[in-house]
Write an enzyme that holds these catalytic residues in place. Structure first.
Site, short mmCIF file in Angstrom:
data_model
loop_
_atom_site.label_atom_id
_atom_site.label_comp_id
_atom_site.label_asym_id
_atom_site.label_seq_id
_atom_site.Cartn_x
_atom_site.Cartn_y
_atom_site.Cartn_z
N GLY A 1 0.83 -1.20 0.00
CA GLY A 1 0.00 0.00 0.00
C GLY A 1 0.86 1.25 0.00
O GLY A 1 1.94 1.30 -0.61
N SER A 2 0.42 2.24 0.75
CA SER A 2 1.08 3.55 0.70
C SER A 2 2.46 3.55 1.32
O SER A 2 3.21 4.51 1.13
CB SER A 2 0.22 4.59 1.41
OG SER A 2 -1.04 4.66 0.76
N THR A 3 2.83 2.49 2.07
CA THR A 3 4.19 2.46 2.62
C THR A 3 5.21 2.38 1.49
O THR A 3 6.40 2.58 1.71
CB THR A 3 4.39 1.25 3.55
OG1 THR A 3 4.15 0.06 2.82
CG2 THR A 3 3.45 1.30 4.74
#
Lengths: 632, 367
Positions: free
Chosen positions: A340-342
């Site tokens: 995801g956004s990591t």
């Protein structure tokens, strides 16, 4: 000289001889003497033949029989080395050896094995598979060796058997050192555990070195460092009688005890991370970005490894196996999660370093991103978009559309090329077996996996860590460490030092550097880090709720993910799948911002948003570590 | 008073007239045997005492028999033989023993009737040949064979093949000494060899197993081959001079089976080496030779034949036992004369030597 002419004596002899038998006494005596002489010659010949045979045995073959006689009386008995102990970085014991008793059977000496097992079962609680295991083990042991049938006897069992010992020829209670994990389930997924040596183990070990050893590392540190922990077998030359009873120890070659291991883990920090996860399944991985050493590694739920050491009952095992939370599954090591956004800091850095976008370049976010010729919109998480943002703002607010465009401009090839340097898509090389490699997709990968070409839309969502991407908590930590330490990618290490038994000198163990990522412009790296700081300390930061007040500054990035793939022990049932499709919360963080000494990845399964659920876990770990306020 | 008592004892009873050479030989072997037994029993004086008592009983039998003139023995010979045959028949019905009904139990005494036959058969053959012209003719030979075969067959049935063969051999020696022609002797030996395969048919399974093991002991090293292998290891590891008294590891650590009975020679060989074996065998040869010499001194056919057969049979025991220990013969239950632990054998043997002593003592006594 008396001449005996007629030897007929009245009253003796079998009736009347035929006619008148005339015996010539002198002639008879002469003949007899000759016969007796002949007999004596035969006697002497027989005697000489016998002596020849004894010469053959006692002189000609003396050497061979001497050897066999020595082999008869002298046996070499293995002396098992003591398994090395495991400590945390502060010297607190994580795995120790405790004196215990086990029950052994010497097959040679037992009459009626079946009966013996039946009668034994009345005194001690035998494992259900005791007989099968015993039969399987027989091939490995000499018939005069004791084969363990039950470990970790209770005091009561020892006493009960001692009273009835005389009824059990060939059965004995033997003292040994049993592995014990004082921390129970807290470290199961790090340390692993030891278990009975089985057929599988035998293929990979030097069986001679394991004569006398009953347990071997089955997973975790216990398995990875098996060679160091086990040590080398010792030998005793003992004189035994025909029953194999030891009468005398003639010579002793002491065993080389296993090495003690000191892990870089901090037991207190491990406890903090464990508690921070609460009852939720998840994983925490914390490491020092300066040297790649692992500070905490938690996977929840876990199980008590001591069950496996003493031999787990099948009911207990079934309970663990059938637990829907899957305590056997090591989420930290084997869990694969969509990043995801990591992923955004790394995609952003790729864009900056490859000159796709400038540090100050702003992009307008109106909530949607379209690929030319497609009607399907790729959305921002915020309705209406975030307006004009540069890389800092894009990270702070986690602006999807910024990274859609950036990823599309980079293209999947360059994304793959750049990010693979951070160990994404390959095992990081942590010192544990079974690490999940994750997936960093590429055209080749997709062709190999699905026999399909790469579609541009897949590049777009790869920009925000969705689609095919799979990462592990370890990979995220290693990559973030590289981001904050100037590009050094470590193969992280649990082992900090090992101390050979006896000699005092401990050997330090350093994490190997997997590779050094060259920085085109160090300012690019600083800008990404600044974006991550704003995630926590910025006014729009997605994780500003967890910002520490004023003691220190931290930086991080949240992510929300689905479990795409997991190394499963068994096929999950449909209900479980549904549960697994729910979002998981991810958070990566480091601190202090200026001079980072800890990188943390926290994953809370089924947690939902990363900032809400995973960030507090990471924060708790970092807080405790920086303040050194750790439970003992 | 003294004269009255003296009337109650037979007139032939007097001072012991023993052959000092034979007596010396026997005492040396028995004394040495007790030493070896002490080691073989792992220094158990109790075992040694018990064996000494048995040997004492045997010596008493020797002394008693040495007083009985050969002609009295001759007169009693058929009765003894008859009694032996009857007792052998009795074992058929009431015998006891492990797997073999060899023993008769008379409440206080348990003994093997077959042991009597070891003495009674040569006595009976000598008795039968005594008045005949020697060498015996065909008819006498047949009858003598019958005297041999009846007890032998009864003993084989028990089953005790070893003793049966020894009984046959002891009677056979009487015939041999009676001057049988060499042609006949060789013929008989060849015939016996030819009959060996036929014997296999009549053997019990345990006997066949013994033979198989003998032929290839290593085929079953922990089972039936164990005795032979361990015995050979003991003997071979003894070397020239042995490991020393009480230092035999094969024996002290109990690797030699039956080490104080049938395999006691293995203990001796291990502890005293080849030297000990040669000394022991020399003693046995000396005893045998002295027995043959006494036979040569005897003045009547019965005494001569009996003395000679007893001496030769004694030596056959030695050869059979020593061969078994050295792996030359299958394991047969033949003890080492005068040394193996056990009463029956010792008493029978010493009784036999009592007869020899009597023949020696009465060599100038003519009736």
């Amino acid at each position: 000289m008396i001449r005996q002419v007629l030897t007929r004596v009245p009253g003796a002899g079998p009736g009347r001889p035929r006619g008148r038998a005339i015996k010539d006494g002198i002639e008879e005596q002469r003949k007899f003497n000759r016969r007796a002489a002949e007999a004596l010659v035969l006697v002497i010949i027989g005697c000489l033949l016998l002596i020849a045979r004894y010469v053959y045995l006692q002189v000609v073959n003396h050497q061979e029989f001497t050897t066999r006689s020595i082999n008869n009386q002298v046996k070499v008995v293995p002396v098992a080395p003591n398994r090395g102990l495991i400590y945390d970085r502060a010297g607190r014991p994580l795995a120790e050896n405790r004196p215990a008793f086990r029950l052994e059977i010497v097959p040679e000496k037992v009459e009626g094995l079946e009966q013996t097992f039946e009668r034994l079962a009345e005194l001690v609680e035998l494992p259900e598979d005791a007989v099968e295991r015993f039969e399987a083990a027989r091939g490995r042991y000499h018939s005069f060796d004791g084969i363990p049938v039950k470990f970790a006897l209770s005091d009561e069992e020892v006493a009960r058997f001692a009273v009835n010992r005389h009824l059990f020829a060939g059965v004995d209670v033997v003292p040994y050192l049993a592995r014990h994990y004082p921390q129970g389930d807290l470290l199961t997924h790090v340390l692993g555990y030891v278990g009975r040596i089985d057929e599988n183990d035998l293929r990979s070990i030097d069986a001679a070195n394991y004569r006398g050893t009953t347990h071997i590392g089955k997973s975790g540190v216990e398995r990875y460092y098996e060679n160091q922990l086990h040590g080398d077998i010792g030998r005793e030359r003992v004189e035994t009688n025909v029953q194999g009873r030891v009468l005398n120890v003639l010579e002793r070659e002491p065993p080389q005890h296993g090495e003690d291991l000191v892990l870089s883990l901090d037991l207190g920090l491990q406890r903090v991370a464990w508690d921070a996860l609460g009852e939720r399944p998840g994983a925490v991985f914390a490491m020092d970005p300066r040297d790649g050493s692992v500070l905490a590694m938690v996977s929840k739920p876990a199980f008590d490894p001591n069950f496996f050491v003493r031999g787990i009952r099948s009911a207990e095992y079934a309970a663990i196996l059938n637990d829907p939370a899957r305590p056997l599954f090591n989420r930290a090591l084997q869990g694969g999660y969509e990043p995801g956004s990591t992923f955004k800091p790394f995609v952003g850095l790729a864009g900056l370093e490859m000159g796709i976008i400038g540090r100050e370049q702003r992009v307008f976010s109106n909530g949607y991103y379209y690929l030319s010729g497609q009607e399907r919109p790729y959305r921002d998480w915020k309705r209406g978009g975030h307006g004009w943002v540069d890389i800092r703002g894009a990270l702070e607010q986690s602006v999807n559309t910024y990274f859609y465009g950036l990823a599309y401009d980079l293209g999947i090839d360059r994304i793959h090329e750049y990010l693979s340097q951070f160990s994404f898509g390959e095992p990081t090389g942590l010192d544990l077996q079974g690490e999940n490699a994750g997936i960093l997709p590429s055209r080749d990968w997709k062709r190999g996996q699905y026999s399909e070409p790469w579609y541009p839309g897949e590049t777009v969502i790869a920009g925000i860590g969705q689609g095919f991407n799979v990462v592990t908590p370890i990979q995220l930590s290693v990559a973030l460490s590289a981001l904050v330490n100037g590009g050094t990618v470590y193969a992280p290490r649990l082992l900090m030092a090992s101390k050979p038994a006896g000699e005092g000198q401990a050997r330090l163990n350093h994490a190997p550097v997997a590779r050094q990522i060259p920085a085109v412009q160090p300012e690019n790296w600083a800008v990404v880090r600044e974006g991550m700081r704003l995630v926590i300390h910025g006014s729009q930061g997605t994780a500003r709720a967890v910002a520490p007040q004023d003691s220190y500054q931290m930086a991080g990035k949240s992510g929300t993910a689905q479990v795409v793939t997991q190394v499963a022990f068994e096929e999950p049932d449909p209900e479980e799948v549904a549960q697994h499709l729910r979002n998981h919360a991810l958070f990566v963080a480091y601190a202090p911002f200026e001079n980072p000494i800890i990188v943390v990845t926290a994953i809370v399964e089924h947690g939902g948003g990363g900032s809400r659920h995973a960030a507090p876990v990471a924060r708790a770990v970092i807080d405790a570590w920086l303040a050194q306020e750790l439970p003992q | 008073m003294a004269t009255r008592v003296s009337r109650l004892v037979p007139h032939w009873v007097g001072l012991p007239r023993l052959d000092p050479l034979l007596l010396l030989g026997l005492l040396v072997v028995m004394g040495g045997g007790l030493l070896v037994l002490y080691s073989a029993s792992n220094s158990d004086m109790g075992t040694v005492y018990r064996q000494a008592i048995r040997l004492g009983i045997g010596m008493a039998a020797l002394l008693v028999l040495s007083q009985v003139p050969p002609y009295i023995l001759r007169i009693w010979t058929p009765w003894l033989y008859g009694l032996g045959v009857v007792l052998l028949f009795a074992t058929w019905f009431v015998g006891e023993g492990q797997g073999a009904d060899r023993w008769l139990d008379f409440g206080v005494v348990r003994f093997q009737p077959a042991e009597i036959m070891k003495l009674a058969v040569p006595m009976m053959v000598a008795w039968y040949l005594h008045p005949r012209v020697l060498p015996p003719g065909f008819r006498d030979l047949l009858l003598a064979f019958a005297i041999l075969l009846i007890p032998a067959i009864l003993i084989v049935r028990q089953p005790d093949l070893g003793t049966a063969l020894l009984v046959l051999v002891s009677g056979g020696f009487t015939l041999f000494l009676s001057g049988l022609s060499w042609r006949l002797i060789v013929g008989a030996v060849v015939a016996a060899a030819a009959a060996a395969p036929a014997m296999w048919m009549f053997m019990h399974e345990y006997q066949r197993q013994r033979v198989r093991t003998f032929l290839d002991p290593e085929s079953d090293p922990l089972g039936t081959g164990w005795n032979i292998i361990q015995s050979k290891i003991a003997v071979g590891s003894g070397g020239l001079f042995g490991k020393g008294w009480l230092n035999g590891t094969q024996s002290r650590l109990e690797f030699i089976p039956e080490r104080h009975t049938d395999f006691i020679l293995a203990v001796l060989s291990e502890e005293f080496g080849l030297l000990g074996v040669i000394v022991l065998l020399a003693m046995y040869v000396f005893i045998t030779a002295r027995g043959l010499a006494i036979a040569g001194m005897a003045r009547d056919t019965y005494s001569r034949l009996l003395a000679g057969s007893l001496a030769l049979t004694f030596f056959v025991y030695v050869v059979v036992n020593a061969s078994m220990v050295a792996g030359l013969l299958p394991v047969v239950g033949v003890p080492l004369p005068l040394i193996s632990y056990g009463g029956t054998s010792a008493v029978t043997l010493l009784a036999g030597f009592g007869i020899l002593m009597s023949i020696y003592g009465h060599r100038n006594f003519i009736r």
